[in-house]
Design a protein around this motif. Structure first.
Motif, short mmCIF file in Angstrom:
data_model
loop_
_atom_site.label_atom_id
_atom_site.label_comp_id
_atom_site.label_asym_id
_atom_site.label_seq_id
_atom_site.Cartn_x
_atom_site.Cartn_y
_atom_site.Cartn_z
N TYR A 107 8.80 -1.95 10.70
CA TYR A 107 9.10 -2.87 9.60
C TYR A 107 9.95 -2.18 8.54
CZ TYR A 107 4.95 -5.03 11.65
OH TYR A 107 4.04 -5.56 12.52
N THR A 108 10.73 -3.01 7.85
CA THR A 108 11.37 -2.54 6.62
C THR A 108 10.74 -3.33 5.48
OG1 THR A 108 13.17 -4.14 6.86
CG2 THR A 108 13.55 -1.92 7.73
N TYR A 109 10.52 -2.65 4.36
CA TYR A 109 9.83 -3.29 3.25
C TYR A 109 10.12 -2.54 1.97
CZ TYR A 109 6.64 0.60 3.90
OH TYR A 109 6.13 1.86 4.03
N THR A 110 9.86 -3.23 0.87
CA THR A 110 9.87 -2.57 -0.44
C THR A 110 8.50 -2.81 -1.07
OG1 THR A 110 10.77 -4.52 -1.53
CG2 THR A 110 12.35 -2.85 -0.81
N ALA A 111 8.02 -1.80 -1.76
CA ALA A 111 6.73 -1.88 -2.43
C ALA A 111 6.95 -1.63 -3.91
CB ALA A 111 5.77 -0.85 -1.87
N GLU A 112 6.50 -2.56 -4.73
CA GLU A 112 6.65 -2.45 -6.19
C GLU A 112 5.28 -2.52 -6.85
OE1 GLU A 112 9.39 -1.73 -7.81
OE2 GLU A 112 10.60 -1.76 -5.98
N PRO A 113 4.72 -1.36 -7.22
CA PRO A 113 3.43 -1.36 -7.91
C PRO A 113 3.53 -2.09 -9.26
CG PRO A 113 3.99 0.85 -7.15
CD PRO A 113 5.22 0.00 -6.99
N PHE A 114 2.52 -2.93 -9.56
CA PHE A 114 2.58 -3.67 -10.82
C PHE A 114 1.27 -3.67 -11.61
CE2 PHE A 114 1.47 -6.90 -7.67
CZ PHE A 114 0.45 -7.60 -8.29
N ALA A 115 0.18 -3.14 -11.02
CA ALA A 115 -1.09 -3.10 -11.75
C ALA A 115 -1.84 -1.83 -11.38
CB ALA A 115 -1.93 -4.33 -11.42
N LEU A 116 -2.59 -1.34 -12.37
CA LEU A 116 -3.33 -0.09 -12.21
C LEU A 116 -4.72 -0.27 -12.80
CD1 LEU A 116 -3.18 3.00 -11.51
CD2 LEU A 116 -2.39 3.33 -13.85
N ALA A 117 -5.76 0.18 -12.06
CA ALA A 117 -7.14 0.09 -12.55
C ALA A 117 -7.93 1.27 -11.99
CB ALA A 117 -7.77 -1.23 -12.11
N GLU A 118 -9.08 1.51 -12.61
CA GLU A 118 -10.02 2.53 -12.14
C GLU A 118 -11.34 1.84 -11.82
OE1 GLU A 118 -9.62 5.93 -11.86
OE2 GLU A 118 -7.52 5.80 -12.44
N GLU A 119 -11.94 2.24 -10.70
CA GLU A 119 -13.22 1.64 -10.32
C GLU A 119 -13.98 2.61 -9.41
OE1 GLU A 119 -14.22 -1.64 -7.12
OE2 GLU A 119 -13.37 -2.57 -8.92
N GLY A 120 -15.16 3.01 -9.81
CA GLY A 120 -16.01 3.85 -8.98
C GLY A 120 -15.36 5.13 -8.51
N GLY A 121 -14.57 5.78 -9.37
CA GLY A 121 -13.93 7.03 -9.00
C GLY A 121 -12.65 6.85 -8.19
N ARG A 122 -12.24 5.61 -8.02
CA ARG A 122 -11.01 5.35 -7.28
C ARG A 122 -9.97 4.75 -8.22
NH1 ARG A 122 -12.56 2.13 -1.88
NH2 ARG A 122 -13.31 0.62 -3.39
N THR A 123 -8.71 5.09 -7.96
CA THR A 123 -7.59 4.51 -8.69
C THR A 123 -7.04 3.40 -7.82
OG1 THR A 123 -7.07 6.65 -9.68
CG2 THR A 123 -5.33 4.98 -9.71
N ILE A 124 -6.97 2.20 -8.37
CA ILE A 124 -6.53 1.03 -7.61
C ILE A 124 -5.15 0.62 -8.11
CG2 ILE A 124 -7.05 -1.34 -6.94
CD1 ILE A 124 -10.00 -0.64 -7.84
N VAL A 125 -4.20 0.61 -7.19
CA VAL A 125 -2.84 0.18 -7.51
C VAL A 125 -2.58 -1.09 -6.72
CG1 VAL A 125 -0.39 0.76 -7.38
CG2 VAL A 125 -2.06 2.56 -7.87
N THR A 126 -2.15 -2.14 -7.42
CA THR A 126 -1.76 -3.37 -6.75
C THR A 126 -0.24 -3.38 -6.69
OG1 THR A 126 -3.70 -4.49 -7.65
CG2 THR A 126 -1.97 -5.89 -6.71
#
Length: 109
Positions: free
Chosen positions: A58-77
């Protein structure tokens, strides 16, 4: 909206944008674990192969737009657009960092 990602995570998305499989795998610890689409990849070599396979399919582009912390994990949407089934899609990346490297990554819709 611009978000400020931790160094290892910023490096991961930057290397992914460039399609640099070695640079992507270098963002991870030696024994890191990635879980994506129901599959588990352990260690840098397996992670490099996972990225190489994904980039040939596949070809794709990924653009992160949100950042959160939960239970020791960093969550990037991130918003992904490409030639894969279900595009476009917003995915959540659950990162566990260790010594400025990615120790664990789980990618889910």
């Amino acid at each position: 909206m611009t978000i400020e990602l931790p160094g290892a995570i910023a490096a991961y998305f930057s290397a992914d944008k460039q399609g640099d499989t070695r640079a992507i795998s270098d963002c991870f610890t030696q024994d890191a674990i990635v879980v994506d689409e129901g599959n588990t990849y352990t260690g840098r070599d397996a992670i490099r192969q996972w990225i190489a396979n994904a980039s040939t399919q596949y070809t794709y582009t990924a653009e992160p737009f949100a950042l959160a912390e939960e239970g020791g994990r960093t969550i990037v949407t991130s918003h992904l657009v490409g030639n894969f089934p279900g595009s476009p899609v917003d995915l959540r990346y659950f990162f566990v960092l260790q010594d400025d490297k990615i120790a664990e990554l789980e990618i889910v819709p």
